[in-house]
Design a protein around this motif. Structure first.
Motif, mmCIF file in Angstrom:
data_model
loop_
_atom_site.group_PDB
_atom_site.id
_atom_site.type_symbol
_atom_site.label_atom_id
_atom_site.label_comp_id
_atom_site.label_asym_id
_atom_site.label_seq_id
_atom_site.Cartn_x
_atom_site.Cartn_y
_atom_site.Cartn_z
ATOM 1 N N GLN A 134 -55.884 -56.096 -13.988
ATOM 2 C CA GLN A 134 -54.457 -55.738 -13.933
ATOM 3 C C GLN A 134 -53.937 -55.979 -12.520
ATOM 4 O OE1 GLN A 134 -52.999 -55.000 -16.867
ATOM 5 N NE2 GLN A 134 -55.061 -55.165 -17.776
ATOM 6 N N PRO A 135 -52.879 -56.775 -12.340
ATOM 7 C CA PRO A 135 -52.415 -57.134 -10.994
ATOM 8 C C PRO A 135 -51.722 -55.974 -10.287
ATOM 9 C CG PRO A 135 -50.920 -58.009 -12.627
ATOM 10 C CD PRO A 135 -52.056 -57.383 -13.395
ATOM 11 N N LYS A 136 -51.756 -56.021 -8.966
ATOM 12 C CA LYS A 136 -51.078 -54.971 -8.187
ATOM 13 C C LYS A 136 -49.563 -55.091 -8.292
ATOM 14 C CE LYS A 136 -54.879 -54.551 -4.867
ATOM 15 N NZ LYS A 136 -55.319 -54.745 -3.470
ATOM 16 N N ASP A 137 -49.062 -56.341 -8.360
ATOM 17 C CA ASP A 137 -47.617 -56.557 -8.505
ATOM 18 C C ASP A 137 -47.372 -57.288 -9.822
ATOM 19 O OD1 ASP A 137 -44.953 -57.068 -8.349
ATOM 20 O OD2 ASP A 137 -45.043 -58.411 -6.620
ATOM 21 N N PRO A 138 -47.135 -56.557 -10.895
ATOM 22 C CA PRO A 138 -47.022 -57.197 -12.213
ATOM 23 C C PRO A 138 -45.837 -58.138 -12.345
ATOM 24 C CG PRO A 138 -47.288 -54.808 -12.398
ATOM 25 C CD PRO A 138 -46.984 -55.108 -10.965
ATOM 26 N N SER A 139 -44.876 -58.060 -11.432
ATOM 27 C CA SER A 139 -43.685 -58.910 -11.552
ATOM 28 C C SER A 139 -43.884 -60.281 -10.920
ATOM 29 C CB SER A 139 -42.488 -58.219 -10.896
ATOM 30 O OG SER A 139 -42.723 -58.052 -9.496
ATOM 31 N N ASN A 140 -44.976 -60.461 -10.169
ATOM 32 C CA ASN A 140 -45.245 -61.749 -9.522
ATOM 33 C C ASN A 140 -46.207 -62.555 -10.390
ATOM 34 O OD1 ASN A 140 -46.540 -63.797 -7.865
ATOM 35 N ND2 ASN A 140 -45.607 -62.803 -6.101
ATOM 36 N N GLY A 141 -45.724 -63.691 -10.907
ATOM 37 C CA GLY A 141 -46.534 -64.489 -11.817
ATOM 38 C C GLY A 141 -47.812 -65.003 -11.206
ATOM 39 N N LEU A 142 -47.784 -65.313 -9.904
ATOM 40 C CA LEU A 142 -48.970 -65.870 -9.249
ATOM 41 C C LEU A 142 -50.093 -64.847 -9.164
ATOM 42 C CD1 LEU A 142 -50.156 -68.330 -7.788
ATOM 43 C CD2 LEU A 142 -49.174 -67.435 -5.663
ATOM 44 N N GLN A 143 -49.754 -63.553 -9.151
ATOM 45 C CA GLN A 143 -50.783 -62.513 -9.021
ATOM 46 C C GLN A 143 -51.759 -62.530 -10.198
ATOM 47 O OE1 GLN A 143 -51.338 -60.469 -6.363
ATOM 48 N NE2 GLN A 143 -49.781 -61.766 -5.403
ATOM 49 N N TYR A 144 -51.304 -62.939 -11.340
ATOM 50 C CA TYR A 144 -52.192 -62.999 -12.508
ATOM 51 C C TYR A 144 -53.242 -64.094 -12.333
ATOM 52 C CZ TYR A 144 -48.908 -59.862 -14.760
ATOM 53 O OH TYR A 144 -48.125 -58.762 -15.064
ATOM 54 N N GLN A 145 -52.846 -65.155 -11.662
ATOM 55 C CA GLN A 145 -53.805 -66.238 -11.401
ATOM 56 C C GLN A 145 -54.872 -65.811 -10.403
ATOM 57 O OE1 GLN A 145 -52.133 -70.257 -10.759
ATOM 58 N NE2 GLN A 145 -53.566 -70.474 -9.068
ATOM 59 N N LYS A 146 -54.567 -64.828 -9.578
ATOM 60 C CA LYS A 146 -55.512 -64.383 -8.557
ATOM 61 C C LYS A 146 -56.507 -63.353 -9.073
ATOM 62 C CE LYS A 146 -52.472 -65.424 -4.643
ATOM 63 N NZ LYS A 146 -51.768 -64.885 -3.456
ATOM 64 N N THR A 147 -56.386 -62.972 -10.328
ATOM 65 C CA THR A 147 -57.360 -62.048 -10.913
ATOM 66 C C THR A 147 -58.598 -62.837 -11.341
ATOM 67 O OG1 THR A 147 -56.491 -62.307 -13.156
ATOM 68 C CG2 THR A 147 -55.486 -60.606 -11.771
ATOM 69 N N LEU A 148 -59.636 -62.115 -11.743
ATOM 70 C CA LEU A 148 -60.871 -62.792 -12.161
ATOM 71 C C LEU A 148 -60.605 -63.712 -13.358
ATOM 72 C CD1 LEU A 148 -64.381 -61.195 -12.470
ATOM 73 C CD2 LEU A 148 -63.542 -62.723 -14.213
ATOM 74 N N LEU A 149 -59.920 -63.188 -14.371
ATOM 75 C CA LEU A 149 -59.625 -64.013 -15.538
ATOM 76 C C LEU A 149 -58.707 -65.166 -15.167
ATOM 77 C CD1 LEU A 149 -59.981 -64.423 -18.559
ATOM 78 C CD2 LEU A 149 -58.078 -62.842 -18.955
ATOM 79 N N GLY A 150 -57.748 -64.911 -14.290
ATOM 80 C CA GLY A 150 -56.844 -65.967 -13.846
ATOM 81 C C GLY A 150 -57.561 -67.054 -13.078
ATOM 82 N N THR A 151 -58.554 -66.676 -12.279
ATOM 83 C CA THR A 151 -59.342 -67.659 -11.530
ATOM 84 C C THR A 151 -60.063 -68.593 -12.489
ATOM 85 O OG1 THR A 151 -59.640 -66.105 -9.706
ATOM 86 C CG2 THR A 151 -61.202 -67.933 -9.852
ATOM 87 N N ILE A 152 -60.625 -68.037 -13.554
ATOM 88 C CA ILE A 152 -61.293 -68.865 -14.556
ATOM 89 C C ILE A 152 -60.287 -69.799 -15.225
ATOM 90 C CG2 ILE A 152 -62.533 -68.818 -16.765
ATOM 91 C CD1 ILE A 152 -64.282 -67.846 -14.570
ATOM 92 N N LEU A 153 -59.142 -69.261 -15.597
ATOM 93 C CA LEU A 153 -58.128 -70.060 -16.291
ATOM 94 C C LEU A 153 -57.571 -71.175 -15.416
ATOM 95 C CD1 LEU A 153 -56.199 -67.171 -18.089
ATOM 96 C CD2 LEU A 153 -57.564 -68.940 -19.194
ATOM 97 N N ASN A 154 -57.699 -71.050 -14.123
ATOM 98 C CA ASN A 154 -57.134 -72.045 -13.203
ATOM 99 C C ASN A 154 -58.044 -73.256 -13.010
ATOM 100 O OD1 ASN A 154 -54.988 -72.786 -11.421
ATOM 101 N ND2 ASN A 154 -56.310 -72.309 -9.682
ATOM 102 N N ILE A 155 -59.213 -73.251 -13.621
ATOM 103 C CA ILE A 155 -60.157 -74.362 -13.451
ATOM 104 C C ILE A 155 -59.795 -75.489 -14.412
ATOM 105 C CG2 ILE A 155 -62.570 -75.055 -13.707
ATOM 106 C CD1 ILE A 155 -63.327 -72.162 -12.956
ATOM 107 N N SER A 156 -59.618 -76.701 -13.882
ATOM 108 C CA SER A 156 -59.314 -77.850 -14.740
ATOM 109 C C SER A 156 -59.498 -79.126 -13.928
ATOM 110 C CB SER A 156 -57.881 -77.774 -15.272
ATOM 111 O OG SER A 156 -56.962 -78.256 -14.306
ATOM 112 N N CYS A 157 -59.159 -80.254 -14.561
ATOM 113 C CA CYS A 157 -59.239 -81.531 -13.840
ATOM 114 C C CYS A 157 -57.917 -81.862 -13.156
ATOM 115 C CB CYS A 157 -59.633 -82.655 -14.796
ATOM 116 S SG CYS A 157 -58.431 -82.941 -16.115
ATOM 117 N N LEU A 158 -56.937 -80.958 -13.236
ATOM 118 C CA LEU A 158 -55.693 -81.152 -12.487
ATOM 119 C C LEU A 158 -55.955 -80.924 -10.999
ATOM 120 C CD1 LEU A 158 -53.208 -79.213 -14.801
ATOM 121 C CD2 LEU A 158 -53.553 -81.675 -14.675
#
Length: 1075
Positions: free
Chosen positions: A317-341
């Motif tokens: 759960q992010p510290k600032d739920p209104s900031n979209g980038l904070q979700y990417q900085k979580t553990l699950l978000g870090t996994i989701l950010n992995i790609s060939c992009l």
């Protein structure tokens, strides 16, 4: 023989010595017992010996003192055996010992080859060299505190050969893996030891668990050790050795202990450092690294273990739920950010895919793309199972995960705004990445597959009122299963009728929530990725053209363009590989087809549990379900099929059933304003239809068109063909007036795919007959209160043709002037800024000219094939004069004296096809030339018609090698029209003095059927007002609303005009030729 020798010999003869693994063990044990018995006996010890003890002592007779000591040390043979076996078992499990005697004196039976000698504890126990259940806890604690246990290794057997495995096991420095290994050895002992030793083996196993719990609760005690890293590495080792189940068994027991004792640290406080280490390691891993998939296996276990899963979803759960980038900085978000992009937008130097694409063969790039797709498939499978496991855990865990998803999507809705794509530096600070949403979408699509069959009964449980819910408390969200936020602000397919409210459910199914969250994810993520790919594709074409031009001149500019091209090509190929993973596309196709089927059922008012077949006419809407379906459902469907058409066309050929569902959806909604009020959205469905139908264009050089069999079968055998054709023509008309300030420019883009569809339909009998039926109906109802659909369609088609070709001619004239200036050197003396302005103007006029040429080619071509079988409505006075003036005007520019103004360099660059245009215009003339009143109307075009024009047209037809029969037919038509022109000339001279009240106030021609407009009371000719009302249903003199049924004939004036015409026709006849 020495005393020592005698002693050894006597001991060896003792029957109890056989219970020891070696003679040395027996002796050492005897000495220890001797020391113990040398102490003064306690008061009650002397008389307490049992009869069995006395019998054992007597049986020894008078052997050596050591033998006597051994015999007296135990009450029975079983007790002695048990003590020795416990000692050996402890040594085997924990690889520790208090015995540092000469290994050559020990036997090898049941003793590990290497152990850690606990020197300090041995000293503290004052000579006790065996371990028992009273001392093992202290011994294990001492072992765990050793900084370098490898420095305390001793040989336990006489074999001194190097055994690295034994050294590694016994000398393990890290507490967690050591305890895990002890646990496994204890488990083995449990299965092997005699029943009397089983409780001791079980207690040893429990000791490994309790000590592991202690290690995790008090990590600060263990110097230079990161026990949380060790726990994570233990899982990784379990994955790599295919023994994760064994690790999990150990960890489960440790977790039970941690949960039972949370005074020092809570279970969450133990797991969070593990998660942080996990995240820190994973964030730099690459999609195609095998190590990544080991970590995903670990995360998969975390999601399966209910207690870890709960801590995990709390942790993300992010510290600032209104900031979209904070979700990417979580553990699950870090996994989701992995790609060939690209990890860093615009930076390709450290990128591992598609480098130097211009130096790679197409086959090499195809292999690399295939490799990426294979890894993406595995990656998405893991993500899917992780999310599925978390959703299947406790209701609290599910609620927390869905809250995370709902908050994430709301915080990232800004990704869909136009400004976000125009300000990348702000975008990347506020929102999660494209990779994040691509992977999240892929995982959610997999979750939706169980109900993504088009006729799935589960689909009908979907409740769109979910989208109308406003703000809810956290408790309400939990109880009603509503986690998406802000959907009540979305525009829906149709507005909610006034004074009606949504019938909200007490709670919503997981299917409803899954479907909405998935569609919202695709809306936020996929649309932007698609848009980027289109723009990159266009930029690549421009760069490639510029690069080839500069290569001819050489210099540094060519190299700079090559680098730009390489850079952009790397980004494009990486994006394309990420967006076209086959399984992901198939899952998305299944979802969109299912949603198309669902929307059709909602449009049929179906509230049952079985799907209803689509039938026409459609029933009136009697519920407000479509009022709650957000427009992005349809936007997503459109985006996806247009994307497939552009970048993954082969997918469409594999899903015939899905295409039928899409055709049903388009047929119902594209022309139906009652079910979809947004004209832009309905126009987009025409583009979707063009995307799913078989291709018409020829294959490019060196390529072959994809297989079209399934699409042709579905399209040609479609049971609602007549309705689909009508829906297409309806939306063609409706898009003329959208209420948008840019509606005039927009309509041409919307209509562009419609021409291709009409052309394909015309070549298929079922569709062609339905179009002809619409034309027949229009011919029979030309003066209906509401102009017939096909009449309005033809009127707009001619409006477009006139405007587009006229604009194209203007742009071509400007292009020619600029090209002449440049070629004559007039630009050479200009300042750099002025030269750039000229170049920019030439480029802009070129783009505009090309667009208008393409569109005018389509409109004239459409009129050419329509007039081949539809004639009556075209030769009616309502339209005949209009189409004739248009055709003559175009011929004047294409074959007449003005044609020189259009001779730009390289017609193909601007899609200027004068030969085709002339041919199509002549085809229209020939199609309608058999109609007498049509030919009679041609000379009435005083602006452009002349006999010379048609003679010039015949000359051009010969020049461009058109078939002889076409040239002969057109020549005969030209002669026929010339004779009619001569007659018309005489009539014009006859009627030149007509009274003003006989003339149409708009066209200034003699009225043949005068009618009175009711509000302005002005008299005009019926054909004039009829043409006006096709485009604008208002009185042209005062702008009040007007329809054909409101006008009334002016019979008195009509009789006066007819009488005057009759008199003027008689006068020349009375005067004779001499007159």
């Amino acid at each position: 023989m020495t005393d020592q020798g005698n002693n050894n010999q006597n001991i060896s003869r003792n029957p109890f010595a056989a219970l020891f693994s070696s003679l040395a063990d027996a002796k050492q044990f005897a000495l220890g017992q001797q020391q113990e018995h040398s102490k003064p006996p306690s008061e009650d010890s002397g008389d307490s010996q049992s009869e069995s003890e006395n019998s054992v002592t007597d049986s020894i007779e008078d052997n050596d003192d050591s033998v006597a000591e051994i015999s007296r040390s135990f009450r029975s043979r079983q007790e002695l055996c048990e003590q020795l076996n416990v000692n050996h078992m402890i040594q085997r499990i924990f690889l520790i010992t208090l015995d540092n005697s000469d290994p050559s004196l020990r036997g090898g039976n049941g003793i590990p080859s290497r152990c850690v000698f606990l020197e300090e504890m041995a000293a503290d126990l004052d000579g006790q060299d065996w371990l028992d259940m009273d001392s093992i806890e202290q011994a294990l604690f001492n072992r765990l505190l050793l900084l370098e246990p490898g420095n305390h290794l001793i040989y336990m057997t006489s074999c001194s050969a190097v055994n690295l495995s034994a050294d590694r096991d016994a000398g393990e420095k890290c507490a967690v893996p050591y305890l895990y290994a002890c646990y496994q050895r204890a488990k083995e002992e449990v299965t092997k030891v005699p029943e009397k030793l089983l409780p001791f083996a079980v207690r040893c196993k429990n000791l490994t668990v309790s000590n592991a719990r202690t290690v995790l609760l008090t990590p600060e005690i263990y110097v230079n050790q990161n026990v949380y890293e060790q726990l994570l590495d233990l899982f990784l080792d379990g994955v790599s050795s295919a023994q994760l189940e064994l690790v999990a068994e150990f960890v489960e027991e440790v977790i039970a202990g941690l949960l039972a004792d949370q005074e020092v640290r809570t279970f969450g406080e133990v797991m969070v450092p593990v998660f942080d280490i996990f995240q820190g390691r994973v964030k730099d891993l690459d999609l195609c690294q095998l190590l990544l998939y080991s970590y995903l296996e670990v995360l998969l276990y975390f999601s399966q273990q209910k207690d870890i899963a709960k801590v995990l979803v709390e942790h993300i759960q992010p510290k600032d739920p209104s900031n979209g980038l904070q979700y990417q900085k979580t553990l699950l978000g870090t996994i989701l950010n992995i790609s060939c992009l690209l990890k860093t937008p615009g930076v390709v130097e450290s990128h591992g895919y598609f480098l130097n694409p211009s130096r790679s063969s197409p086959q090499e790039m195809k292999v690399q793309e295939s490799n990426i797709h294979q890894f993406m498939g595995q990656f998405h499978d893991k993500l899917h199972f992780i999310l599925k496991n978390l959703l299947q855990q406790s209701s609290e865990t599910r609620h927390l995960l869905l809250s995370w998803l709902g908050g994430c999507l709301q915080a990232n809705t800004g990704r869909t705004k136009i400004w976000a794509n125009q300000m990348p530096e702000i975008f990347f600070q506020m929102y999660a990445s494209d990779a994040f949403f691509l992977n999240l979408g892929a995982a959610l699509l997999k979750l939706c597959q169980p109900f993504c069959r088009p006729n799935s009964a589960k689909l009908l449980t979907f409740n769109p009122t979910y989208c109308a819910l406003g703000e809810l408390s956290e408790e309400e969200r939990r109880n009603r299963n509503v986690h998406a936020r802000g959907l009540d602000k979305e525009t829906c397919l149709i507005p909610l009728p006034p004074q009606q409210s949504a019938g909200f459910a007490q709670s919503y199914s997981l299917l409803t929530e899954n479907l909405i969250l998935t569609q919202l994810t695709l809306h936020i993520g996929f649309h932007r990725l698609h848009d980027q790919m289109v723009k990159m594709n266009q930029s690549l074409h421009r760069l490639q053209g510029s690069w080839r031009e500069t290569q001819l001149s050489g210099g540094p500019a060519a190299e700079q363009l090559r680098e730009q091209f390489e850079h952009l090509m790397t980004v494009y190929l990486s994006t394309k590989a990420a967006a076209t993973q086959p399984a992901m596309l198939q899952n998305c196709l299944n979802l969109q087809a299912a949603c198309a089927s669902l929307l059709v059922q909602l449009g049929l008012n179906n509230q049952g549990s079985e799907h209803m077949p689509l039938h026409f006419p459609l029933p009136p809407l009697n519920n407000n379900q479509l009022c709650h379906v957000p427009e992005f459902f349809v936007d997503n469907l459109g985006d996806f099929f247009i994307f497939l058409r552009r970048f993954a066309d082969e997918v469409l050929e594999t899903s015939a059933e899905s295409l039928e569902q899409v055709l049903n959806f388009i047929t119902m909604f594209m022309g139906n304003v009652e079910r979809m009020s947004n004209p832009h959205l309905r126009a987009k469905l025409a583009e979707v239809l063009e995307a799913v139908m078989p291709h018409m264009e020829a294959a490019a050089a060196g390529t072959t068109l994809p297989i079209m069999f399934q699409r042709q079968r579905v399209f040609c055998s479609y049971c609602h063909a007549s309705r689909l054709a009508e829906a297409l023509i309806t939306v063609f008309v409706d898009i003329e007036f959208t209420g948008d300030p840019h509606q005039f420019e927009q309509k041409f883009n919307y209509r562009r795919p419609m021409y291709s569809i009409l052309k394909y339909m015309w070549n298929t009998e079922s569709y062609r007959e339905s179009i002809k039926h619409l034309a027949t109906y229009a011919s029979e109802n030309l003066e209906a209160m509401n102009p017939p659909l096909f009449l309005r369609f033809l009127n707009l088609l001619m409006n477009d043709a006139i405007f587009l070709l006229d604009e194209a001619i203007q742009f071509l004239s400007k292009i020619k002037v600029l090209q002449l200036e440049r070629d004559r050197g007039a630009w050479d003396d200009l300042s750099p800024d002025a030269r750039r302005e000229k170049e920019s103007s030439l480029q802009m006029f070129g783009q505009l000219g090309r667009f208008h040429n393409i569109m005018s080619n389509e409109t004239i071509g459409t009129l050419a094939f329509l007039t081949s079988e539809i004639k009556g409505i075209f030769v009616h006075p309502f339209l005949a004069e209009r189409i004739i003036s248009m055709l003559n005007y175009f011929l004047q520019h294409l074959v007449g004296p003005k044609m020189g103004a259009l001779k730009v360099k390289d017609f193909s660059e601007f899609d200027f096809k004068p030969h085709q245009l002339v041919s199509d215009i002549c085809t229209i003339y020939l199609n309608l030339g058999n109609e007498e009143n049509f030919c009679a109307s041609v000379p009435k075009d005083g602006r452009s018609y002349s006999p010379t024009l048609f003679c010039q047209t015949v000359r051009v037809l010969k020049k461009i090698n058109k078939p002889g029969d076409m040239i002969v037919s057109f020549s005969l038509l030209a002669d026929k029209i010339k004779s009619l022109a001569d007659r018309h000339q005489q009539e014009e001279e006859t009627y030149s003095d007509a009274p003003d009240e006989f003339l149409d106030p708009i066209m200034s021609t003699v009225m043949l059927d005068p009618v009175v407009l009711p509000s302005s009371n002005v008299t005009v000719d019926r054909s004039t007002i009829a043409r006006h009302l096709l485009s604008d249903q208002t009185d042209p003199f005062n702008r009040t609303h007007l329809t054909m049924d409101q006008i009334r004939p002016n019979e008195e004036l009509k009789q006066q005009i007819l009488q005057w015409l009759a008199e003027h026709k008689r006068e020349p006849q009375q005067m004779g030729p001499s007159g």
